[in-house]
Write an enzyme that holds these catalytic residues in place. Structure first.
Site, PDB file in Angstrom:
ATOM      1  N   LYS A 146     -34.670 -40.974  21.377  1.00  0.00           N
ATOM      2  CA  LYS A 146     -33.454 -40.879  20.723  1.00  0.00           C
ATOM      3  C   LYS A 146     -32.330 -42.443  20.508  1.00  0.00           C
ATOM      4  O   LYS A 146     -32.012 -42.784  21.265  1.00  0.00           O
ATOM      5  CB  LYS A 146     -32.746 -39.933  20.940  1.00  0.00           C
ATOM      6  CG  LYS A 146     -31.739 -39.188  20.155  1.00  0.00           C
ATOM      7  CD  LYS A 146     -31.385 -37.648  20.364  1.00  0.00           C
ATOM      8  CE  LYS A 146     -30.139 -37.074  19.139  1.00  0.00           C
ATOM      9  NZ  LYS A 146     -30.049 -36.344  19.526  1.00  0.00           N
ATOM     10  N   SER A 192     -29.375 -33.797  15.832  1.00  0.00           N
ATOM     11  CA  SER A 192     -28.995 -34.716  15.631  1.00  0.00           C
ATOM     12  C   SER A 192     -30.690 -35.997  16.391  1.00  0.00           C
ATOM     13  O   SER A 192     -30.955 -36.257  15.384  1.00  0.00           O
ATOM     14  CB  SER A 192     -28.321 -35.238  16.076  1.00  0.00           C
ATOM     15  OG  SER A 192     -28.420 -35.343  17.083  1.00  0.00           O
ATOM     16  N   SER A 214     -28.922 -29.676  19.089  1.00  0.00           N
ATOM     17  CA  SER A 214     -29.486 -30.677  17.925  1.00  0.00           C
ATOM     18  C   SER A 214     -31.044 -30.989  18.862  1.00  0.00           C
ATOM     19  O   SER A 214     -32.100 -32.184  18.318  1.00  0.00           O
ATOM     20  CB  SER A 214     -29.207 -32.312  18.600  1.00  0.00           C
ATOM     21  OG  SER A 214     -27.454 -32.042  17.836  1.00  0.00           O
TER      22      SER A 214
END
Length: 469
Positions: free
Chosen positions: A84, A159, A183
């Site tokens: 990520k 996210s 997330s």
């Protein structure tokens, strides 16, 4: 197998194919890089594709196979994965969803990345995130939005949206994400895959002390419970100086997932989350269907949910004050983050400490609920996936209450530090809908075993979207 079959093969099996020399790390990496080149323009799952570094790493590993006893290889030797874009990888840019920072190359590996490399993974690149990881949809200004592989009009969540899109679309078999209020779980549910938010202290945030004042954690996303559990095994563990930590599980999470024998459990479930009310019908039905399955498997099910209403205000205070705004000029932030920064700047240090204390006291009550239950089954979100752009065009004042309501089932367990696993539980209007199973603090093993049992007993969710074949 053809290239598509290989791309959708579980990571554990890919590692075995490499060990038996049925495929090389270089061949596998090339398959994924080709798929990324083909599909990422419409998915927006990667901010950065580190093709040169990935190919060099895969080439070196392919050469190593010619001289190394495969019994001595790390568990995911040569298996491609992704990180990520909130997390640092040496030699690769990290912008955290701020378009103006896309060329900022990091000089170090974060602790979770070090563990991934030690496990033998080859890193394909950096996956898309909402700006600073603050939103549950992945649409940072100046960067392509991450889109749902099942229907490109819909969000992948956030996210860790890019990570979930990449896994669901067969751009890697497993990926790293992080979860500070849902997330990992929200993208997993939106994409019909598996995501684990580990217990606080399970996965290190080195070299940082913690993230979001202890409410955030790194964790894995995968297409199977076993893959996701095995990924958690390799990224778990204490790194010198961590502010909190947990002992290694015995047996391993992979062994627990493979056995899929949780025993007879007492499980609470709920579709009404006070004070937010009843989840939308598709999310409610996903929970009820899963509860019925668990009951048929011999577990004891009972309606129940800890009270979380008084957690909202202190959690928001701690969360918004802990977003990593430092060092980023406010003019580079999107309107929502500018608004959150302004609100955070109005919180005094005393008010922040009061909010932390209140959150910890309320978290004790949440954890106490599990004195009477082994696990809790909940929706992941209060409604199915939203459309891309549905909320990003709203004013912050209008969008924020919608966001808080949507993610309501997730945030309490970031506050309490408890583990939770999200998985697909069906479809609504062609887009996945998921459920989450929450466990006692430090007890990922029970919920992983339970999820594996559900996975084995459920009609198999087709994990290949027609758009991605």
């Amino acid at each position: 197998m053809n290239k598509t079959d290989i791309a959708f093969t579980p990571a554990i099996q890919q590692a075995e194919l490499i060990r038996t020399r049925e495929i090389s790390p270089l061949e596998l990496t090339q398959i994924y890089l080709e798929r990324i080149e083909q599909l990422n323009p419409k998915l927006g799952s990667f901010f950065t594709v580190a093709a040169e570094l990935a190919l060099a790493d895969a080439t070196a590993k392919t050469e190593q196979l010619t001289t190394t006893n495969t019994d001595n290889l790390p568990p995911f030797f040569g298996v491609p994965t992704a990180v990520k874009d909130l997390n640092a990888v040496a030699g690769v840019p990290r912008c955290c969803g701020v378009a103006a920072l896309r060329q900022k190359v990091e000089q170090y590996d974060e602790g979770v990345v070090m563990r991934m490399k030690q496990a033998g993974f080859t890193i394909l690149g950096k996956t898309a995130t909402s700006q600073l990881g603050s939103l549950p949809y992945t649409e940072p200004p100046g960067l392509p939005p991450a889109r749902n592989p099942w229907n490109l009009d819909y969000t992948v969540g956030g996210s860790s949206g890019g990570a979930a899109a990449a896994v669901a679309a067969g751009l890697c078999a497993v990926a790293q994400g992080s979860d500070g209020g849902g997330s990992i779980r929200i993208p997993a549910a939106c994409c019909g895959i598996v995501g684990i938010k580990p217990s606080r202290g399970r996965v290190s945030y080195a070299p940082l002390g913690d993230c979001l004042s202890g409410i955030a954690t790194n964790g894995p996303l995968g297409r199977t419970v076993a893959d996701t559990a095995a990924f958690l095994d390799v990224i778990s563990g204490y790194i010198t100086g961590d502010p909190y930590w947990l002992p290694a599980p015995k047996p391993s999470f992979l062994e627990v997932a493979t056995a899929a024998k949780p025993g007879k459990l007492r499980i609470a479930f709920a579709t009404n989350i006070p004070p937010f009310g009843e989840a939308a019908l598709p999310c409610k039905q996903a929970v009820e269907k899963t509860a019925a399955l668990l009951e048929s498997l011999g577990h004891s099910l009972e309606v129940g949910c800890p009270t979380v209403g008084d957690l909202i205000e202190p959690f928001i205070t701690v969360w918004q004050t802990s977003i990593p705004f430092s060092g980023i000029p406010p003019q580079l932030l999107e309107p929502m983050n500018q608004w959150l920064l302004e609100k955070a700047n109005r919180v005094s240090s005393g008010k922040y400490l009061e909010a932390v204390a209140a959150m910890q006291i309320i978290s004790r009550r949440i954890v106490a609920f599990f004195d009477n239950f082994d696990a809790l089954l909940l929706p992941v979100t209060m409604q199915p996936p939203i459309r891309v752009g549905e909320w990003s065009q709203l004013s912050p004042e209008d969008a924020f209450p919608k966001i808080v309501n949507w993610v309501a089932p997730c945030a309490p367990f970031n506050a309490s530090g408890q583990p939770s696993i999200a998985m697909g539980a069906g479809f609504h209007a062609g887009v996945p809908v998921g459920v989450q199973i929450v466990g006692r603090p430090g007890d990922e093993s029970t919920i992983i075993a339970l999820a594996a049992q559900i996975e084995a007993a459920s009609p198999r969710m087709d994990n290949r979207s027609e758009l991605m074949v």
